[in-house]
Structures are given as C-alpha cells and as structure tokens.
Design a protein around this motif. Sequence first.
Motif, PDB file in Angstrom:
ATOM      1  N   LYS A 146      59.741  82.286  83.442  1.00  0.00           N
ATOM      2  CA  LYS A 146      60.622  83.349  83.343  1.00  0.00           C
ATOM      3  C   LYS A 146      60.990  83.773  81.929  1.00  0.00           C
ATOM      4  O   LYS A 146      61.266  84.793  81.587  1.00  0.00           O
ATOM      5  N   ASP A 147      61.088  82.798  81.126  1.00  0.00           N
ATOM      6  CA  ASP A 147      61.422  82.837  79.745  1.00  0.00           C
ATOM      7  C   ASP A 147      60.272  83.713  78.828  1.00  0.00           C
ATOM      8  O   ASP A 147      60.408  84.247  77.680  1.00  0.00           O
ATOM      9  N   LEU A 148      59.229  83.860  79.560  1.00  0.00           N
ATOM     10  CA  LEU A 148      58.073  84.566  78.656  1.00  0.00           C
ATOM     11  C   LEU A 148      57.672  86.232  79.698  1.00  0.00           C
ATOM     12  O   LEU A 148      56.878  86.773  79.206  1.00  0.00           O
ATOM     13  N   LEU A 149      58.668  86.332  80.570  1.00  0.00           N
ATOM     14  CA  LEU A 149      58.753  87.675  81.410  1.00  0.00           C
ATOM     15  C   LEU A 149      59.843  88.404  81.088  1.00  0.00           C
ATOM     16  O   LEU A 149      60.763  88.109  80.697  1.00  0.00           O
ATOM     17  N   PRO A 150      59.523  89.721  81.519  1.00  0.00           N
ATOM     18  CA  PRO A 150      60.525  90.780  80.939  1.00  0.00           C
ATOM     19  C   PRO A 150      61.497  90.847  82.233  1.00  0.00           C
ATOM     20  O   PRO A 150      61.767  91.921  82.987  1.00  0.00           O
ATOM     21  N   VAL A 151      62.316  89.788  82.670  1.00  0.00           N
ATOM     22  CA  VAL A 151      63.063  89.740  83.850  1.00  0.00           C
ATOM     23  C   VAL A 151      64.494  89.081  83.314  1.00  0.00           C
ATOM     24  O   VAL A 151      64.342  88.115  82.456  1.00  0.00           O
ATOM     25  N   PRO A 152      65.382  89.179  84.252  1.00  0.00           N
ATOM     26  CA  PRO A 152      66.863  88.751  83.912  1.00  0.00           C
ATOM     27  C   PRO A 152      66.753  87.301  83.767  1.00  0.00           C
ATOM     28  O   PRO A 152      65.806  86.791  84.563  1.00  0.00           O
ATOM     29  N   SER A 153      67.603  86.585  82.871  1.00  0.00           N
ATOM     30  CA  SER A 153      67.486  85.052  82.875  1.00  0.00           C
ATOM     31  C   SER A 153      68.069  84.768  84.283  1.00  0.00           C
ATOM     32  O   SER A 153      67.598  83.409  84.630  1.00  0.00           O
ATOM     33  N   THR A 154      68.853  85.377  85.141  1.00  0.00           N
ATOM     34  CA  THR A 154      69.159  84.747  86.386  1.00  0.00           C
ATOM     35  C   THR A 154      68.493  85.581  87.416  1.00  0.00           C
ATOM     36  O   THR A 154      68.947  85.610  88.440  1.00  0.00           O
ATOM     37  N   VAL A 155      66.881  85.708  87.219  1.00  0.00           N
ATOM     38  CA  VAL A 155      66.116  86.244  88.130  1.00  0.00           C
ATOM     39  C   VAL A 155      66.433  85.661  89.453  1.00  0.00           C
ATOM     40  O   VAL A 155      66.551  84.561  89.813  1.00  0.00           O
ATOM     41  N   GLU A 156      66.469  86.622  90.650  1.00  0.00           N
ATOM     42  CA  GLU A 156      66.766  85.970  91.800  1.00  0.00           C
ATOM     43  C   GLU A 156      65.648  85.445  92.480  1.00  0.00           C
ATOM     44  O   GLU A 156      64.329  86.032  92.443  1.00  0.00           O
ATOM     45  N   GLN A 157      65.702  84.192  92.919  1.00  0.00           N
ATOM     46  CA  GLN A 157      64.730  83.392  93.174  1.00  0.00           C
ATOM     47  C   GLN A 157      64.766  83.122  94.742  1.00  0.00           C
ATOM     48  O   GLN A 157      65.439  82.897  95.415  1.00  0.00           O
ATOM     49  N   HIS A 158      63.419  82.783  95.279  1.00  0.00           N
ATOM     50  CA  HIS A 158      63.149  82.755  96.756  1.00  0.00           C
ATOM     51  C   HIS A 158      62.292  81.349  96.827  1.00  0.00           C
ATOM     52  O   HIS A 158      61.249  81.626  97.037  1.00  0.00           O
ATOM     53  N   PRO A 159      62.895  80.239  96.546  1.00  0.00           N
ATOM     54  CA  PRO A 159      61.907  78.969  96.623  1.00  0.00           C
ATOM     55  C   PRO A 159      61.190  79.043  97.922  1.00  0.00           C
ATOM     56  O   PRO A 159      61.540  79.374  99.077  1.00  0.00           O
ATOM     57  N   ASN A 160      59.916  78.548  97.749  1.00  0.00           N
ATOM     58  CA  ASN A 160      59.100  78.683  99.018  1.00  0.00           C
ATOM     59  C   ASN A 160      58.507  80.068  99.161  1.00  0.00           C
ATOM     60  O   ASN A 160      57.604  80.254 100.000  1.00  0.00           O
ATOM     61  N   MET A 161      58.891  81.011  98.822  1.00  0.00           N
ATOM     62  CA  MET A 161      58.422  82.239  99.045  1.00  0.00           C
ATOM     63  C   MET A 161      57.833  82.946  97.923  1.00  0.00           C
ATOM     64  O   MET A 161      57.463  84.220  97.931  1.00  0.00           O
ATOM     65  N   ASP A 162      58.253  82.555  96.678  1.00  0.00           N
ATOM     66  CA  ASP A 162      57.878  83.305  95.306  1.00  0.00           C
ATOM     67  C   ASP A 162      56.469  83.113  95.154  1.00  0.00           C
ATOM     68  O   ASP A 162      56.002  82.197  95.455  1.00  0.00           O
ATOM     69  N   PRO A 163      55.832  83.894  94.595  1.00  0.00           N
ATOM     70  CA  PRO A 163      54.411  84.112  94.316  1.00  0.00           C
ATOM     71  C   PRO A 163      54.127  83.013  92.999  1.00  0.00           C
ATOM     72  O   PRO A 163      54.959  82.611  92.326  1.00  0.00           O
ATOM     73  N   GLY A 164      52.716  82.850  92.918  1.00  0.00           N
ATOM     74  CA  GLY A 164      52.467  81.803  92.032  1.00  0.00           C
ATOM     75  C   GLY A 164      52.170  80.566  92.028  1.00  0.00           C
ATOM     76  O   GLY A 164      52.456  80.136  93.032  1.00  0.00           O
ATOM     77  N   PHE A 165      51.769  79.998  90.705  1.00  0.00           N
ATOM     78  CA  PHE A 165      51.300  78.435  90.900  1.00  0.00           C
ATOM     79  C   PHE A 165      50.382  78.173  92.243  1.00  0.00           C
ATOM     80  O   PHE A 165      50.513  77.292  92.837  1.00  0.00           O
ATOM     81  N   THR A 166      49.449  78.914  92.384  1.00  0.00           N
ATOM     82  CA  THR A 166      48.247  78.847  93.152  1.00  0.00           C
ATOM     83  C   THR A 166      47.486  77.762  92.788  1.00  0.00           C
ATOM     84  O   THR A 166      47.318  77.531  91.471  1.00  0.00           O
ATOM     85  N   ARG A 167      46.654  77.167  93.673  1.00  0.00           N
ATOM     86  CA  ARG A 167      45.786  76.112  93.328  1.00  0.00           C
ATOM     87  C   ARG A 167      44.615  76.639  92.212  1.00  0.00           C
ATOM     88  O   ARG A 167      44.099  77.644  92.195  1.00  0.00           O
ATOM     89  N   LEU A 168      44.273  75.734  91.341  1.00  0.00           N
ATOM     90  CA  LEU A 168      43.203  75.744  90.602  1.00  0.00           C
ATOM     91  C   LEU A 168      42.371  74.998  90.868  1.00  0.00           C
ATOM     92  O   LEU A 168      42.535  73.759  91.053  1.00  0.00           O
ATOM     93  N   VAL A 169      41.205  75.114  91.415  1.00  0.00           N
ATOM     94  CA  VAL A 169      40.257  74.387  92.019  1.00  0.00           C
ATOM     95  C   VAL A 169      38.873  73.939  91.502  1.00  0.00           C
ATOM     96  O   VAL A 169      38.422  74.763  90.848  1.00  0.00           O
ATOM     97  N   LYS A 170      38.577  72.839  91.023  1.00  0.00           N
ATOM     98  CA  LYS A 170      37.268  72.539  90.249  1.00  0.00           C
ATOM     99  C   LYS A 170      36.057  72.725  91.337  1.00  0.00           C
ATOM    100  O   LYS A 170      36.137  72.378  92.355  1.00  0.00           O
ATOM    101  N   ALA A 171      35.238  73.460  90.810  1.00  0.00           N
ATOM    102  CA  ALA A 171      34.422  74.227  91.993  1.00  0.00           C
ATOM    103  C   ALA A 171      32.775  73.629  91.535  1.00  0.00           C
ATOM    104  O   ALA A 171      32.014  74.482  90.893  1.00  0.00           O
ATOM    105  N   ASP A 172      32.883  72.177  91.747  1.00  0.00           N
ATOM    106  CA  ASP A 172      31.398  71.816  91.453  1.00  0.00           C
ATOM    107  C   ASP A 172      30.192  72.215  92.166  1.00  0.00           C
ATOM    108  O   ASP A 172      29.247  72.435  91.557  1.00  0.00           O
ATOM    109  N   ARG A 173      30.609  72.622  93.414  1.00  0.00           N
ATOM    110  CA  ARG A 173      29.274  73.012  94.314  1.00  0.00           C
ATOM    111  C   ARG A 173      29.104  74.523  93.658  1.00  0.00           C
ATOM    112  O   ARG A 173      27.558  74.637  93.847  1.00  0.00           O
TER     113      ARG A 173
END
Length: 421
Positions: A71-98
Amino acid sequence: MTMTAPGTTASTTYDLGPAAALSCRACGHRTALAAEFACPQCFGPLEIAYDFPKVTRESIERGPKSIWRYKDLLPVPSTVEQHPNMDPGFTRLVKADRLGAELGIRNLWVKDDTGNPTHSFKDRVVAVALAAARELGFTVLACPSTGNLANATAAAAARAGWRSVVLVPASLERAKILMTAVYDTELLACEGNYDDVNRLATELAFEQEDWAFVNVNVRPYYAEGSKTLGYEVAEQLGWRIPAQTVIPIASGSQLTKVDKAYGELMSLGLVDEAEYKVFGAQAAGCSPVSTAFREGTDVVRPQKPDTIARSLAIGNPADGPYVLDAVRRCGGAITDVTDDEVRDGIRLLARTEGIFSETAGGVTVANAKKMVESGQLDPDADTVLLITGDGLKTLDAIEHQVGPKATIPATSKAVREVLGL
Ligand SMILES: *Cc1c(COP(=O)(O)O)cnc(C)c1O
Ligand SMILES: [Zn+2]
C-alpha cells in the motif's frame, strides 16, 4: 476535462498515500490529485506521480498476504480499509517445470491469478480504484467491461455495501454474466462490442457525477493496481526481477504497469538493477498492438475484435502506444495466436501444471510457445507467464474439445474394454 468529485472542491487535498499528483504521460503536465483522467493541456492520459516513503523488504514482508502489503507504493489512503482473507493479491507463483519442458524453457514460472476473489487479476485493479474512489468522494462503483472487470466490480461493491452499475456487451460468456448478476448489481447488457460500451461509459461518467467508473474517470488510480502483479512476482522470486515476463494485452494497462513496477523496485533499491524484457500476448482476432509491433509503427490502428479470448477483445486499446514503447525499450516482442492455438494453450497448461485458465491464459501460453519457436524468447532465461483468469469463466471455449472418453455401463468389464486393460 476536470471532473470534480461530488461534495468536494478542486482545492481539496486527499489522503492517497504516496500519490503526490497526476502527471500527463504525453506532455508531463502536472495537476493536483482529483478524479481526472485526461490532461487539461493536451488530453493525454494522466497517471499517478509519487513521493514514496522509505519502504524496505522487511516492511513489505510484515504486511498482509494481499495487495495491501504494497500500500505504501499505491495511490490509496494509508488507512485503506482491509478485509483479511477477502482481499486480492499474493496469489501463488508456481515453478512450472513440466510446462517448461514442453515449451523448451529451462526455468519457467506461472503467476496464477485465478486465485483472486472473483478469479481474475481484475480484483487487484478494482480494489485500488474503490479505495481511491471512496477517498475522492464517490458513492457508486461502475464500469464498462469485457467480463472479468464486471465480476470484480460487482463483488467489490457488494463487499463494501456500495451500489454498482455494470455495462457489458450482450454477447459476453454466460458464466461472466451470471458471475456478475449474482452480486445484485445493476447489470446492463448493451448491444455492440466492448468499444461501444466503453464509449457509453465515458459519456455517462460526465453525466453521473457520483459514479466512479473504475477504468474511466478513476483510471489513473485503477491502473496502478496492476503494479502489484510485478511487485509480487519479484518478491516471490526472492526479490529479483525475472529476465522475461509474458503478459496478455487488452487495453495494455497491465503490461505497462508491470514494467513500471519493475522499474520502481529497482529505483527504490528493493531489488538489484537487472536487465529484463516484457513480452505482449494477443489473439489474432484482436491484435491491434501486435500488428503495430510487427509493422514497426507507433500507430495502433483499431480493429473489430473476433476471437474467443473475449476478456482481451479491446479493438482500440487505450495504452497501445505505451505498450509499444515499453516493449521496444527493453527489447521484448509482441505476437498473436489463432483461436485454435488459444484452446491448445489452455489444454497444455491444464495437462502439464494442473491449472485451468480462461482464454486469456491460453493466449499467454500459446504466445510463449510461439516466441520460443521464433527465437524471440530466450529458452535459457528465467521466464514468468502471467495467467490472469480462471477457466471456469470460459467453459464454452473448450466444450467441443474435451469431455468423457466414453459413456459406459457401470461395470468393471466396460472399464477394461474402454481402457484396453
Ligand atoms: C482485463 C484482462 C487482462 C488485461 O487487461 P489490460 O486492459 O491490458 O490491463 C488480462 N487478462 C484478463 C483475464 C483480463 O480480464
Ligand atoms: Zn498533457
């Protein structure tokens, strides 16, 4: 083109975190933060200029497992409303060897954004747009959409208790219509294609002062949400930027913002300086940017889209020229693939990695394959593919390609016969 948000005056100052001003991408003119999207001097697109606080890897890593860790790199209030477990992002990065072995890429990763709340990367941009829109004084969330944005806007508005208005082309996939309507939004299916719907939204944005069209009148804020894809990829690789990133193009915003994110991480000292290339992926049936790239011109000529990759079907992409700039500057490439190749790309990813993507993911995989074969992608360089939406949304794309091997009586004899055991 000034659009002052309801209940505010032009001189109001907003808490939008590190965002310092709006700056014109065409002429550099700066204006105060507001609900504006076009330069008052030249009508060029406005984007956010920042005054970043001190940010460290540790301060980010202490944050929530969502886009708000940045959030310190985004144009949102420093007190941005958060919904833990429902907010987007931090999705998986998968090593895709096959998948890597099939494509001939030694070190390959898939950034799997199907894991977002409404199963596409659009949850990221909508979350940032909503946070900014609230601060700017809007009360209704709206958008024109090719589908995924409709899902994300309707769901985010429901979660926030806001009214929402969503405009889509009537020809949209059934799943994307239902996955929007279920949130009880004002969903309007419009005659015409996305470019017609987008024109309508721009008109309405001037008439309906309290409607925040996420990708129109608050677009400068919305677009920054795509940076989180780039931040996450770098963080998840152990704070380094991959040599090659393949990115699908609709309006082109995502590609330009992933590139911007990589640049910011380097200039903030969060990753080592490194050369990297970004690659753009389109469908042949809507390929205005790859056509301009191939022809070596700066002019992106609008097309009438005709492809199964409807989430990418923007014939007149707003950020097309900036995509060309970014890709040419780093020495990347932009290509396009046929609808059959898109279907093959979906099935290849599913078969090798167990990840079911929508048509946009098929576009990314198929273009990566094509660019390895043509020598545009270096098979020996670390490569990340952005998989931006879920296959459940576009079942119609593969319904004639896959299905049961046979319909049989429920006996072991029948199983042995069919499987040749
Ligand atoms: C919207 C979208 C994109 C790309 O969007 P841009 O307009 O180029 O930022 C990519 N993938 C999916 C699934 C999308 O819905
Ligand atoms: Zn300007």
